[in-house]
Design an enzyme around this catalytic site. Structure first.
Site, PDB file in Angstrom:
ATOM      1  N   ALA A  67       0.859  -1.183   0.000  1.00 48.56           N
ATOM      2  CA  ALA A  67       0.000   0.000   0.000  1.00 48.56           C
ATOM      3  C   ALA A  67       0.896   1.234   0.000  1.00 48.56           C
ATOM      4  O   ALA A  67       2.059   1.170   0.424  1.00 48.56           O
ATOM      5  CB  ALA A  67      -0.898  -0.013   1.233  1.00 48.56           C
ATOM      6  N   GLY A 110       1.066  -5.087   1.027  1.00 47.35           N
ATOM      7  CA  GLY A 110      -0.131  -5.234   0.191  1.00 47.35           C
ATOM      8  C   GLY A 110       0.168  -5.944  -1.125  1.00 47.35           C
ATOM      9  O   GLY A 110      -0.727  -6.548  -1.720  1.00 47.35           O
ATOM     10  N   GLU A 113      -0.085  -9.479  -0.286  1.00 42.43           N
ATOM     11  CA  GLU A 113      -1.508  -9.772  -0.030  1.00 42.43           C
ATOM     12  C   GLU A 113      -2.313  -9.823  -1.332  1.00 42.43           C
ATOM     13  O   GLU A 113      -3.226 -10.639  -1.479  1.00 42.43           O
ATOM     14  CB  GLU A 113      -2.081  -8.707   0.914  1.00 42.43           C
ATOM     15  N   GLU A 133       5.016  -4.825   7.260  1.00 43.14           N
ATOM     16  CA  GLU A 133       4.246  -3.773   7.937  1.00 43.14           C
ATOM     17  C   GLU A 133       4.720  -3.538   9.365  1.00 43.14           C
ATOM     18  O   GLU A 133       4.607  -2.437   9.890  1.00 43.14           O
ATOM     19  CB  GLU A 133       2.748  -4.139   7.956  1.00 43.14           C
TER      20      GLU A 133
HETATM   21  N1  CAA Z   1       4.628   3.213  -0.671  1.00 41.87           N
HETATM   22  C1  CAA Z   1       5.044   4.363  -1.214  1.00 41.87           C
HETATM   23  N2  CAA Z   1       6.211   4.517  -1.879  1.00 41.87           N
HETATM   24  C2  CAA Z   1       6.997   3.429  -1.972  1.00 41.87           C
HETATM   25  C3  CAA Z   1       6.635   2.174  -1.423  1.00 41.87           C
HETATM   26  C4  CAA Z   1       5.370   2.093  -0.757  1.00 41.87           C
HETATM   27  N3  CAA Z   1       4.917   0.947  -0.225  1.00 41.87           N
HETATM   28  N4  CAA Z   1       7.624   1.297  -1.657  1.00 41.87           N
HETATM   29  C5  CAA Z   1       8.565   1.957  -2.359  1.00 41.87           C
HETATM   30  N5  CAA Z   1       8.189   3.239  -2.535  1.00 41.87           N
HETATM   31  C6  CAA Z   1       8.923   4.302  -3.228  1.00 41.87           C
HETATM   32  C7  CAA Z   1      10.039   4.874  -2.347  1.00 41.87           C
HETATM   33  O1  CAA Z   1       9.515   5.861  -1.469  1.00 41.87           O
HETATM   34  C8  CAA Z   1      10.956   5.445  -3.400  1.00 41.87           C
HETATM   35  O2  CAA Z   1      10.417   6.678  -3.856  1.00 41.87           O
HETATM   36  P1  CAA Z   1      11.383   7.983  -4.040  1.00 41.87           P
HETATM   37  O3  CAA Z   1      12.318   7.556  -5.146  1.00 41.87           O
HETATM   38  O4  CAA Z   1      10.425   9.045  -4.415  1.00 41.87           O
HETATM   39  O5  CAA Z   1      12.073   8.175  -2.736  1.00 41.87           O
HETATM   40  C9  CAA Z   1      10.857   4.454  -4.552  1.00 41.87           C
HETATM   41  O6  CAA Z   1       9.630   3.766  -4.351  1.00 41.87           O
HETATM   42  C10 CAA Z   1      11.966   3.444  -4.557  1.00 41.87           C
HETATM   43  O7  CAA Z   1      12.085   2.870  -3.258  1.00 41.87           O
HETATM   44  P2  CAA Z   1      13.495   2.697  -2.499  1.00 41.87           P
HETATM   45  O8  CAA Z   1      14.338   3.891  -2.739  1.00 41.87           O
HETATM   46  O9  CAA Z   1      13.186   2.353  -1.080  1.00 41.87           O
HETATM   47  O10 CAA Z   1      14.093   1.453  -3.301  1.00 41.87           O
HETATM   48  P3  CAA Z   1      14.955   0.223  -2.745  1.00 41.87           P
HETATM   49  O11 CAA Z   1      15.370  -0.548  -3.935  1.00 41.87           O
HETATM   50  O12 CAA Z   1      16.022   0.701  -1.811  1.00 41.87           O
HETATM   51  O13 CAA Z   1      13.933  -0.658  -1.860  1.00 41.87           O
HETATM   52  C11 CAA Z   1      11.829  -1.721  -1.348  1.00 41.87           C
HETATM   53  C12 CAA Z   1      12.773  -1.244  -2.462  1.00 41.87           C
HETATM   54  C13 CAA Z   1      12.485  -2.892  -0.585  1.00 41.87           C
HETATM   55  C14 CAA Z   1      10.558  -2.198  -2.041  1.00 41.87           C
HETATM   56  C15 CAA Z   1      11.562  -0.577  -0.364  1.00 41.87           C
HETATM   57  O14 CAA Z   1      11.118   0.558  -1.089  1.00 41.87           O
HETATM   58  C16 CAA Z   1      10.515  -0.884   0.666  1.00 41.87           C
HETATM   59  O15 CAA Z   1      10.818  -1.517   1.668  1.00 41.87           O
HETATM   60  N6  CAA Z   1       9.250  -0.413   0.463  1.00 41.87           N
HETATM   61  C17 CAA Z   1       8.204  -0.485   1.446  1.00 41.87           C
HETATM   62  C18 CAA Z   1       7.676  -1.898   1.605  1.00 41.87           C
HETATM   63  C19 CAA Z   1       6.603  -1.925   2.669  1.00 41.87           C
HETATM   64  O16 CAA Z   1       6.815  -1.575   3.808  1.00 41.87           O
HETATM   65  N7  CAA Z   1       5.383  -2.354   2.285  1.00 41.87           N
HETATM   66  C20 CAA Z   1       4.253  -2.403   3.183  1.00 41.87           C
HETATM   67  C21 CAA Z   1       3.393  -1.178   2.995  1.00 41.87           C
HETATM   68  S1  CAA Z   1       2.058  -1.125   4.151  1.00 41.87           S
HETATM   69  C22 CAA Z   1       0.879  -2.138   3.514  1.00 41.87           C
HETATM   70  O17 CAA Z   1       1.007  -2.701   2.449  1.00 41.87           O
HETATM   71  C23 CAA Z   1      -0.367  -2.282   4.364  1.00 41.87           C
HETATM   72  C24 CAA Z   1      -1.297  -3.334   3.872  1.00 41.87           C
HETATM   73  O18 CAA Z   1      -1.345  -4.421   4.399  1.00 41.87           O
HETATM   74  C25 CAA Z   1      -2.248  -3.061   2.791  1.00 41.87           C
END
Ligand code: CAA
Length: 259
Positions: A67, A110, A113, A133
């Site tokens: 998400a 998400g 999921e 999360e």
């Molecule tokens: N939401 C918003 N933006 C996201 C995102 C997310 N879930 N995941 C990645 N991005 C964005 C980053 O903010 C970044 O944007 P900017 O370039 O503008 O800064 C871009 O995508 C690239 O991300 P990274 O610089 O972090 O890239 P990376 O290669 O170092 O890492 C990754 C990739 C491992 C996917 C890392 O981005 C990450 O851990 N993302 C979050 C994963 C996460 O926590 N997901 C759970 C979300 S909560 C949820 O999903 C609730 C639910 O149950 C529905």
């Protein structure tokens, strides 16, 4: 065909509807507008008689990173309730036709999921499944705790949700989360080929088979067996049952009419 901003929609093989999540800059973060388009596209394929099976994919690098954290960082519970945040994802459960997730790279939060909510998963060797999360101070909100516990069992689901244990594609296959693993060059083609095979089968039987298997996760065995039996009986009202059995007896290929 409708044009979308956040997804790409194609029909790459006879009977197959393909949806690609297309926001690579944010790792396919599942924003409200993207999810709205995704559900609309899947519902349109579900209603299209020419389509028998759907494939949902991202890019080779990322299926979806979850998400949109920006979108929800400042949210209050009231806002989430008012927007029915994530509730629209439930639409996936109401689709009659099968959906295969073709997952490569990250399927996190998400994203994991969303893949779990599909009927089958074909993964590339680079796929990573996880529920991070907990790192954000929350828990999965789109079925992660429930579907993982039912899919990979309690012990592993606990580790994934409580301690961000991530699964490689090989582990995901070993624990029954994915149907098969393929090289990154061919995972999407494999998913499309699988979808094309299913799309070529008797459509009503495919839909009822999906419904019956899903029911196995909802009911005690007795009720599930009775449900299955009634669907089995119902299929004897179809032309395709008569055709399928006649073709077997006449030693020829069946021609499905979908009736
Ligand atoms: N939401 C918003 N933006 C996201 C995102 C997310 N879930 N995941 C990645 N991005 C964005 C980053 O903010 C970044 O944007 P900017 O370039 O503008 O800064 C871009 O995508 C690239 O991300 P990274 O610089 O972090 O890239 P990376 O290669 O170092 O890492 C990754 C990739 C491992 C996917 C890392 O981005 C990450 O851990 N993302 C979050 C994963 C996460 O926590 N997901 C759970 C979300 S909560 C949820 O999903 C609730 C639910 O149950 C529905």
């Amino acid at each position: 065909m409708t044009t979308y901003e956040h997804i790409l929609v194609e029909t790459p093989a006879a009977g197959v509807g393909l949806v690609r999540l297309n926001e690579p800059r944010t790792f396919n973060a599942l924003t409200g507008p993207l999810m709205h388009e995704l559900m609309s596209a899947l519902e349109a394929f579900d209603a299209d008689e020419a389509i028998g099976c759907m494939v949902l994919t991202g890019t080779p690098k990322v299926f979806a990173a979850g998400a949109d954290i920006k979108e929800m960082a400042q949210a209050t519970p009231v806002e989430l309730m008012q927007k029915a945040f994530i509730a629209r994802w439930e639409k996936l459960r109401t689709l009659r036709k099968p959906v295969i997730a073709a997952v490569s790279g990250y399927a996190l939060g998400g994203g994991c999921e969303l893949a779990l909510a599909c009927d089958m998963i074909v993964a590339s060797e680079t796929a990573v499944f996880g529920q991070p999360e907990i790192n954000l101070g929350v828990i999965p909100g789109a079925g992660g705790t429930q579907r993982l516990a039912r899919t990979v069992g309690k012990a592993l689901a606990m580790e994934m949700c409580l301690n961000d244990r991530r699964l490689t594609a090989a582990e995901a296959e070993r624990f029954g989360l994915v149907n098969r693993v393929a090289p990154v060059e061919s995972y999407l083609d494999e998913a499309i080929a699988l979808a094309a095979q299913i799309a070529a089968r008797a459509p009503l039987a495919v839909r009822l088979a999906k419904e019956a298997v899903n029911m196995a996760l909802e009911t005690p065995l007795n009720a599930g067996l009775a449900y299955e039996r009634n669907l089995f009986y119902a299929l004897f009202a179809t032309k395709d049952q008569k055709e399928g059995m006649a073709a077997f007896l006449e030693k020829r290929q069946p021609h499905w009419s979908g009736e």
